[in-house]
Design a protein around this motif. Structure first.
Motif, PDB file in Angstrom:
ATOM      1  N   UNK A  20      82.107  -3.343 131.018  1.00 48.36           N
ATOM      2  CA  UNK A  20      80.694  -3.649 130.895  1.00 48.36           C
ATOM      3  C   UNK A  20      80.171  -3.513 129.471  1.00 48.36           C
ATOM      4  N   UNK A  21      81.066  -3.266 128.505  1.00 51.59           N
ATOM      5  CA  UNK A  21      80.606  -3.076 127.132  1.00 51.59           C
ATOM      6  C   UNK A  21      80.343  -4.423 126.492  1.00 51.59           C
ATOM      7  N   UNK A  22      79.126  -4.640 126.031  1.00 57.30           N
ATOM      8  CA  UNK A  22      78.723  -5.920 125.473  1.00 57.30           C
ATOM      9  C   UNK A  22      78.165  -5.729 124.078  1.00 57.30           C
ATOM     10  N   UNK A  23      78.277  -6.779 123.253  1.00 55.72           N
ATOM     11  CA  UNK A  23      77.647  -6.794 121.948  1.00 55.72           C
ATOM     12  C   UNK A  23      77.144  -8.201 121.668  1.00 55.72           C
ATOM     13  N   UNK A  24      76.048  -8.266 120.950  1.00 54.04           N
ATOM     14  CA  UNK A  24      75.511  -9.566 120.578  1.00 54.04           C
ATOM     15  C   UNK A  24      76.362 -10.178 119.486  1.00 54.04           C
ATOM     16  N   UNK A 151      71.733  -5.595 126.685  1.00 50.82           N
ATOM     17  CA  UNK A 151      72.027  -5.336 125.282  1.00 50.82           C
ATOM     18  C   UNK A 151      70.776  -5.621 124.451  1.00 50.82           C
ATOM     19  N   UNK A 152      70.474  -4.728 123.525  1.00 51.27           N
ATOM     20  CA  UNK A 152      69.307  -4.884 122.676  1.00 51.27           C
ATOM     21  C   UNK A 152      68.053  -4.212 123.213  1.00 51.27           C
ATOM     22  N   UNK A 153      68.118  -3.685 124.440  1.00 45.88           N
ATOM     23  CA  UNK A 153      66.938  -3.048 125.031  1.00 45.88           C
ATOM     24  C   UNK A 153      66.671  -1.706 124.346  1.00 45.88           C
ATOM     25  N   UNK A 154      65.449  -1.453 123.886  1.00 48.20           N
ATOM     26  CA  UNK A 154      65.114  -0.160 123.265  1.00 48.20           C
ATOM     27  C   UNK A 154      65.164   0.981 124.287  1.00 48.20           C
ATOM     28  N   UNK A 209      75.871  -1.193 124.802  1.00 41.82           N
ATOM     29  CA  UNK A 209      76.851  -1.316 125.870  1.00 41.82           C
ATOM     30  C   UNK A 209      76.653  -0.276 126.937  1.00 41.82           C
ATOM     31  N   UNK A 210      77.421  -0.403 128.027  1.00 44.48           N
ATOM     32  CA  UNK A 210      77.354   0.562 129.105  1.00 44.48           C
ATOM     33  C   UNK A 210      78.644   0.503 129.905  1.00 44.48           C
TER      34      UNK A 210
END
Length: 213
Positions: A20-24, A151-154, A209-210
């Motif tokens: 589930x690990x993501x990056x833009x 991803x990107x959520x504060x 990521x998560x």
């Protein structure tokens, strides 16, 4: 009590088993020349070591950096130098508060390049930075309503969606807001409900990521 986590650079780079690990992929940086010049072998060794470390921090493969990747690495290194130059507690607190609401490294460099607290505050006001925290984008509103994250959520939005975490682990200087939050939730399963542990990773106060256990 907050615990110290091993460097998020290593942790995020080593999570190859985390599905589930993501990056833009869209960093927004301008292209840079493909060639890298060194003045001597000593500088080459230092540059290579620093470049590898920064590349891992950005989620990039240091063995195959494009010109755009190299520019992203250079910008991140410049940013870290500017962050280290914050000499007073007031300066560090000011930066830490606005950090999750700054859009990218280029914006962080822009504000930190201003030589005074008053000048930085004027920049914050001029760019309506605090409005960003009060008016989430439509996509974020939908995620919060459905109790989801992205991803990107504060960090503030993650709390609105999932509530306060069970625990928070901090990597390195707390100023940078590189953290891992732990959640436990009960989710529906064929046999009823089961407890699920979730970890959310932040860099600069934003989700990168998560993973779920």
């Amino acid at each position: 009590m907050m615990k110290v986590l091993v460097s998020v650079i290593v942790a995020l780079g080593a999570l190859s088993g985390c599905s589930h690990l993501h990056r833009s992929a869209d960093s927004g940086y301008a292209p840079a020349p493909e060639d890298v010049r060194y003045s001597d072998n000593s500088n080459r060794a230092v540059y290579d070591r620093q470049t590898r470390q920064t590349a891992y921090e950005l989620g990039l493969d240091p063995a195959s950096l494009s010109g755009r990747d190299l520019q992203a690495v250079r910008d991140r290194q410049q940013l870290r130098q500017l962050e280290r130059s914050l000499s007073s507690r007031k300066e560090r607190e000011q930066y830490s508060k606005i950090l999750p609401w700054l859009k990218n490294d280029a914006e962080k460099i822009e504000v930190l390049s201003i030589p005074s607290i008053e000048g930085r505050q004027a920049w914050v006001n001029r760019n309506s930075v605090w409005n960003r925290s009060q008016a989430p984008q439509e996509e974020m509103k939908g995620l919060i309503e459905s109790q989801d994250i992205a991803v990107g959520m504060p960090q503030d939005y993650v709390k609105r969606s999932w509530g306060d975490p069970m625990s928070v682990e901090v990597s390195g200087n707390p100023l940078y807001k590189n953290e891992r939050w732990k959640y436990q939730k009960f989710v529906s399963a064929p046999e009823g409900y089961r407890k699920e542990t979730r970890y959310v990773y932040f860099e600069g106060g934003r989700v990168v990521g998560w993973e779920t256990e």
